[in-house]
Design a protein around this motif. Structure first.
Motif, PDB file in Angstrom:
ATOM      1  N   PRO A   7       1.387 -41.013   4.787  1.00 43.22           N
ATOM      2  CA  PRO A   7       2.655 -40.615   4.164  1.00 43.22           C
ATOM      3  C   PRO A   7       2.617 -40.804   2.653  1.00 43.22           C
ATOM      4  CG  PRO A   7       2.883 -42.742   5.226  1.00 43.22           C
ATOM      5  CD  PRO A   7       1.515 -42.233   5.579  1.00 43.22           C
ATOM      6  N   ARG A  41      13.061 -31.692   6.866  1.00 38.30           N
ATOM      7  CA  ARG A  41      12.268 -32.925   6.922  1.00 38.30           C
ATOM      8  C   ARG A  41      13.166 -34.132   7.192  1.00 38.30           C
ATOM      9  NH1 ARG A  41       8.046 -32.143   1.836  1.00 38.30           N
ATOM     10  NH2 ARG A  41       6.885 -30.446   2.803  1.00 38.30           N
ATOM     11  N   GLU A  44      14.442 -34.147  10.814  1.00 40.42           N
ATOM     12  CA  GLU A  44      13.372 -34.439  11.767  1.00 40.42           C
ATOM     13  C   GLU A  44      12.810 -35.851  11.594  1.00 40.42           C
ATOM     14  OE1 GLU A  44      10.511 -31.321  11.257  1.00 40.42           O
ATOM     15  OE2 GLU A  44      11.778 -29.839  12.265  1.00 40.42           O
ATOM     16  N   LYS A  46      11.313 -37.042   8.947  1.00 41.04           N
ATOM     17  CA  LYS A  46      10.077 -37.025   8.182  1.00 41.04           C
ATOM     18  C   LYS A  46      10.253 -37.560   6.758  1.00 41.04           C
ATOM     19  CE  LYS A  46       8.037 -33.270  10.794  1.00 41.04           C
ATOM     20  NZ  LYS A  46       7.520 -31.894  10.734  1.00 41.04           N
TER      21      LYS A  46
END
Length: 53
Positions: A7, A41, A44, A46
């Motif tokens: 990440p 994002r 979800e 993310k």
């Protein structure tokens, strides 16, 4: 577009660059990524804050 195995991490600036929300900052910082993509994002899971939470 490729997806990184790790990440990315981003720290918000100490001085507000003239934005009202984190989303506005992300749009300013990464102009190649549109608002719909950031919202997707976020929805979800993310995009995280404070140690992935």
């Amino acid at each position: 577009m490729s997806i990184s195995a790790r990440p990315s991490k981003l720290s918000l600036p100490q001085i507000n660059p003239g934005v009202a929300t984190v989303l506005e900052y992300l749009l300013q910082k990464f102009p190649a990524i549109d608002e719909a993509t950031w919202r997707e994002r976020m929805s979800e899971g993310k995009a995280h804050r404070d140690k992935g939470m």
